[in-house]
Structure formats: C-alpha cells, structure tokens
Design a protein around this motif. Sequence first.
Motif, PDB file in Angstrom:
ATOM      1  N   GLN A 260      51.011 119.556 149.540  1.00 43.05           N
ATOM      2  CA  GLN A 260      50.993 120.792 148.768  1.00 43.05           C
ATOM      3  C   GLN A 260      52.057 120.723 147.676  1.00 43.05           C
ATOM      4  N   PRO A 261      51.692 121.134 146.439  1.00 45.95           N
ATOM      5  CA  PRO A 261      52.692 121.102 145.347  1.00 45.95           C
ATOM      6  C   PRO A 261      53.757 122.173 145.571  1.00 45.95           C
ATOM      7  N   ASP A 262      54.923 121.923 144.970  1.00 43.84           N
ATOM      8  CA  ASP A 262      56.020 122.885 145.036  1.00 43.84           C
ATOM      9  C   ASP A 262      55.612 124.149 144.270  1.00 43.84           C
ATOM     10  N   ALA A 263      55.628 125.332 144.947  1.00 42.33           N
ATOM     11  CA  ALA A 263      55.164 126.582 144.318  1.00 42.33           C
ATOM     12  C   ALA A 263      56.023 126.951 143.117  1.00 42.33           C
ATOM     13  N   TRP A 264      57.338 126.799 143.214  1.00 44.24           N
ATOM     14  CA  TRP A 264      58.210 127.182 142.096  1.00 44.24           C
ATOM     15  C   TRP A 264      58.027 126.240 140.912  1.00 44.24           C
ATOM     16  N   ALA A 265      57.878 124.931 141.215  1.00 45.58           N
ATOM     17  CA  ALA A 265      57.682 123.980 140.116  1.00 45.58           C
ATOM     18  C   ALA A 265      56.389 124.281 139.377  1.00 45.58           C
ATOM     19  N   SER A 266      55.342 124.660 140.130  1.00 46.32           N
ATOM     20  CA  SER A 266      54.075 124.993 139.477  1.00 46.32           C
ATOM     21  C   SER A 266      54.205 126.273 138.651  1.00 46.32           C
ATOM     22  N   ALA A 267      55.030 127.227 139.149  1.00 51.41           N
ATOM     23  CA  ALA A 267      55.143 128.517 138.470  1.00 51.41           C
ATOM     24  C   ALA A 267      55.858 128.394 137.143  1.00 51.41           C
ATOM     25  N   VAL A 268      56.844 127.496 137.035  1.00 55.72           N
ATOM     26  CA  VAL A 268      57.639 127.399 135.804  1.00 55.72           C
ATOM     27  C   VAL A 268      57.266 126.182 134.984  1.00 55.72           C
ATOM     28  N   ALA A 269      56.202 125.485 135.369  1.00 55.19           N
ATOM     29  CA  ALA A 269      55.838 124.272 134.625  1.00 55.19           C
ATOM     30  C   ALA A 269      55.519 124.578 133.175  1.00 55.19           C
ATOM     31  N   HIS A 270      54.871 125.757 132.932  1.00 54.43           N
ATOM     32  CA  HIS A 270      54.490 126.077 131.559  1.00 54.43           C
ATOM     33  C   HIS A 270      55.690 126.427 130.693  1.00 54.43           C
ATOM     34  N   LEU A 271      56.865 126.708 131.342  1.00 56.89           N
ATOM     35  CA  LEU A 271      58.059 127.015 130.565  1.00 56.89           C
ATOM     36  C   LEU A 271      58.782 125.771 130.106  1.00 56.89           C
ATOM     37  N   THR A 272      58.610 124.660 130.837  1.00 55.88           N
ATOM     38  CA  THR A 272      59.288 123.409 130.477  1.00 55.88           C
ATOM     39  C   THR A 272      58.445 122.553 129.559  1.00 55.88           C
ATOM     40  N   THR A 273      57.203 122.943 129.363  1.00 55.20           N
ATOM     41  CA  THR A 273      56.317 122.186 128.470  1.00 55.20           C
ATOM     42  C   THR A 273      56.102 122.993 127.196  1.00 55.20           C
ATOM     43  N   PRO A 274      56.399 122.431 126.024  1.00 54.35           N
ATOM     44  CA  PRO A 274      56.201 123.193 124.776  1.00 54.35           C
ATOM     45  C   PRO A 274      54.743 123.628 124.650  1.00 54.35           C
ATOM     46  N   PRO A 275      54.496 124.897 124.297  1.00 52.85           N
ATOM     47  CA  PRO A 275      53.102 125.346 124.152  1.00 52.85           C
ATOM     48  C   PRO A 275      52.427 124.689 122.958  1.00 52.85           C
ATOM     49  N   SER A 276      51.147 124.449 123.126  1.00 56.38           N
ATOM     50  CA  SER A 276      50.374 123.895 122.015  1.00 56.38           C
ATOM     51  C   SER A 276      50.018 124.991 121.028  1.00 56.38           C
ATOM     52  N   THR A 277      49.548 124.588 119.864  1.00 55.09           N
ATOM     53  CA  THR A 277      49.143 125.576 118.849  1.00 55.09           C
ATOM     54  C   THR A 277      48.027 126.452 119.375  1.00 55.09           C
ATOM     55  N   GLU A 278      47.089 125.861 120.145  1.00 53.40           N
ATOM     56  CA  GLU A 278      45.984 126.656 120.689  1.00 53.40           C
ATOM     57  C   GLU A 278      46.493 127.710 121.670  1.00 53.40           C
ATOM     58  N   ASP A 279      47.533 127.350 122.485  1.00 54.01           N
ATOM     59  CA  ASP A 279      48.084 128.324 123.420  1.00 54.01           C
ATOM     60  C   ASP A 279      48.699 129.509 122.691  1.00 54.01           C
ATOM     61  N   VAL A 280      49.425 129.230 121.596  1.00 56.02           N
ATOM     62  CA  VAL A 280      50.055 130.316 120.833  1.00 56.02           C
ATOM     63  C   VAL A 280      49.007 131.243 120.258  1.00 56.02           C
ATOM     64  N   TRP A 281      47.939 130.661 119.686  1.00 59.99           N
ATOM     65  CA  TRP A 281      46.873 131.501 119.096  1.00 59.99           C
ATOM     66  C   TRP A 281      46.172 132.314 120.180  1.00 59.99           C
ATOM     67  N   ASP A 282      45.952 131.677 121.374  1.00 60.05           N
ATOM     68  CA  ASP A 282      45.309 132.421 122.459  1.00 60.05           C
ATOM     69  C   ASP A 282      46.158 133.613 122.890  1.00 60.05           C
ATOM     70  N   ARG A 283      47.477 133.435 122.991  1.00 57.67           N
ATOM     71  CA  ARG A 283      48.348 134.542 123.373  1.00 57.67           C
ATOM     72  C   ARG A 283      48.333 135.658 122.334  1.00 57.67           C
ATOM     73  N   LEU A 284      48.319 135.257 121.074  1.00 53.36           N
ATOM     74  CA  LEU A 284      48.279 136.282 120.009  1.00 53.36           C
ATOM     75  C   LEU A 284      46.970 137.061 120.065  1.00 53.36           C
ATOM     76  N   ARG A 285      45.847 136.361 120.305  1.00 62.32           N
ATOM     77  CA  ARG A 285      44.562 137.069 120.375  1.00 62.32           C
ATOM     78  C   ARG A 285      44.555 138.048 121.540  1.00 62.32           C
ATOM     79  N   GLU A 286      45.068 137.582 122.707  1.00 61.24           N
ATOM     80  CA  GLU A 286      45.086 138.477 123.867  1.00 61.24           C
ATOM     81  C   GLU A 286      45.973 139.690 123.628  1.00 61.24           C
ATOM     82  N   ALA A 287      47.069 139.480 122.880  1.00 64.44           N
ATOM     83  CA  ALA A 287      47.988 140.594 122.645  1.00 64.44           C
ATOM     84  C   ALA A 287      47.437 141.594 121.661  1.00 64.44           C
ATOM     85  N   LEU A 288      46.704 141.124 120.676  1.00 63.21           N
ATOM     86  CA  LEU A 288      46.239 142.017 119.586  1.00 63.21           C
ATOM     87  C   LEU A 288      44.882 142.609 119.836  1.00 63.21           C
ATOM     88  N   LEU A 289      44.079 142.005 120.706  1.00 65.38           N
ATOM     89  CA  LEU A 289      42.723 142.527 120.915  1.00 65.38           C
ATOM     90  C   LEU A 289      42.706 143.557 122.034  1.00 65.38           C
TER      91      LEU A 289
END
Length: 331
Positions: A302-331
């Motif tokens: 089983q993977p480490d739960a905390w490592a899985s939870a913060v993995a997206h914070l240690t990896t720089p977001p891609s351009t597509e991730d940023v645009w997806d977050r903006l769409r979710e926030a504005l729509l």
Amino acid sequence: MRLKPDRAILARVHDLLAVRNSQPLPTGHVRPELAVTALAEGEGSELLLYDEIGFWGIWAVDVAAALSTVSGPLHVRINSPGGDVFDGVAIYNLIADYPDQVTVTVDGLAASAASFIAMAGDTIRMNRASQMMIHDASGGCRGNAADMKAMAALLDMISSTIASIYAGRAGGEVEEWRERMLVDGGFGTWYTAEEAVATGLADELVPLPSEPDEPTDGGQAAARAVAALFPYAMPGEDRWRLAARIPSEGSTDRSEGSTDRSEGSTDQAPAQSQPHPPAEHEPAPAPPTPEPAVEPAPEEPQPDAWASAVAHLTTPPSTEDVWDRLREALL
C-alpha cells in the motif's frame, strides 16, 4: 501695505458687472438651473456647485434662491475652476450666514474663487484625489495709465481680502497667504487633498468606502481564481483541505468515490461464466473440462497515504492543470 478701497473704483466695477450680466449668452449655451436636493429625513439638503462661478455658470442670485427653499443641515459639494470674484464672495457669505450646520466637500477641484467659497463650511472635507488651488486675483483693463494704476490697486485690495479669508479659516497671517497666492508669478499654489488638510484649508479627508461583508458575484469568481493559482493564500483550514484533497463539509469528492469503486472491484473474485441451458432439440453438451486453479497475485504494498496526498504539491503543475483550475474556479 493694505490699500483702502476706492469707492469710485468699486462703483465702476459694479457698473461693468451689470453690463456684463445684461449681455446675451453665447448661442446654444444655457445656464444651468441650480437647485438643492433633499436628502434622507434628518440629513438636510445637498447643494451642488459643479460649474464656474459667475459668467455663464453659477451666480450668487442662483445660490440665494436655492438656499431660500431649504432648512436644516446643508451639504455643499464643490467641483469648480472658480470664476468671478464678486459672485464668489457673495456665495461665500450666503453659505457662511446659513443658519444651520454646513458641510463642504471638495469632490474634484476647488480653484480660485471656489477655494474661498469652500472656507464657508463648518466642516471642510477633501474627497479622494481632489485638489485645491489659491492664487492672486486677476483682471483686465483698457484705458490710460491712471486706469491701469487704479485697476492694479483694486486687484491688490481684492487679493488681500481673499487672503484674509484663508487666514481666518486656516490660521496664519494675511501676508503669508499672499505669498502663497503669488507663487509662480501669481499663478498660485496647488494643494493635494492631504496637503490641504495639513495646511488647514480643510479639516478631514473623505475615507474610502468600507468593503462589503459578502463578496459580490464578481468578487466570488475572482476569489476562486486566486485560490486556484495561489492555494497558500487561503485561510489555514481551507489551505490544508486543498493540499490533502479533502472535501469540505457537505461536498462530494469524485476522485474518492472512484477509488472506492476500484478497491471494491479488486476484492471481488471474477464472475464465473455460466453455461447456457441446452436447447431441447440439441444434444446435451459434454461437461466442461475443469480449469486449473489460478494462484492469487501477490498483494502490492500500500502506498504511503501522506506521500500520495502531497505529491501534487512537490510536482510543478503543468499548463493544462493551471487552465483546468481556472476553468473550475470561474465556471
């Protein structure tokens, strides 16, 4: 040295003003009709001086007529480049003699004659980015040397009278205010809202409007967009919910539901295929050959739960991730 007024000069000035006032207005120009507006009950009335003083703008007779119709507290709002000195002095005296409380607010500019009209208020306020300007009186003359000298004496007397209004309201000596009025060859001194208060020409600044408790629809959209790009600027509880991908109370996390479904499918054994019942006109099929037993696959760690939870914070977001977050926030 203060010069004594010459009655002959004053009489001539009044004659010239009478001739001026009798002249027709320029073609297509209509003098504004000055009126006072009743405010909420108990708050008095509001008078707008939003034009030049005298000439083809606001005359003292207009202010006198408007003030004769109101009572109670008076709020005078000024945005004027100034104008005729004598109309300005008359308006100043009308407001100063008003029997109730007078608040003057400079909304844009109070220059020249409008600046000493503002001195008539019991309370003088400078609105945001407003300015005030004071200078020596000016005028024109046509005639011989005696006429020119008489005009110079009149202008000097008028300027000293105006300086006495500033000194009476803000303090200081008349000579000090004449020096400020003569700055830059008589073009005068300009004051920002803060400088006018510091000098004593005004009492206070108009504060910025307070922010509403609840953001408007546009403010909510902007807040969501900022939260999508800058999650660490959020309040503590919301920030850690976002970091660990924990849904807030009353919300549903689709990713969590999909994980539960995938885990449930792993725990279940694969369904055995059931043979179709034989048709009546066909012979019964031979019994199926038993399949060899399949050993279960070894369980993955089983993977480490905390490592899985913060993995997206240690990896720089891609351009597509940023645009997806903006769409979710504005729509």
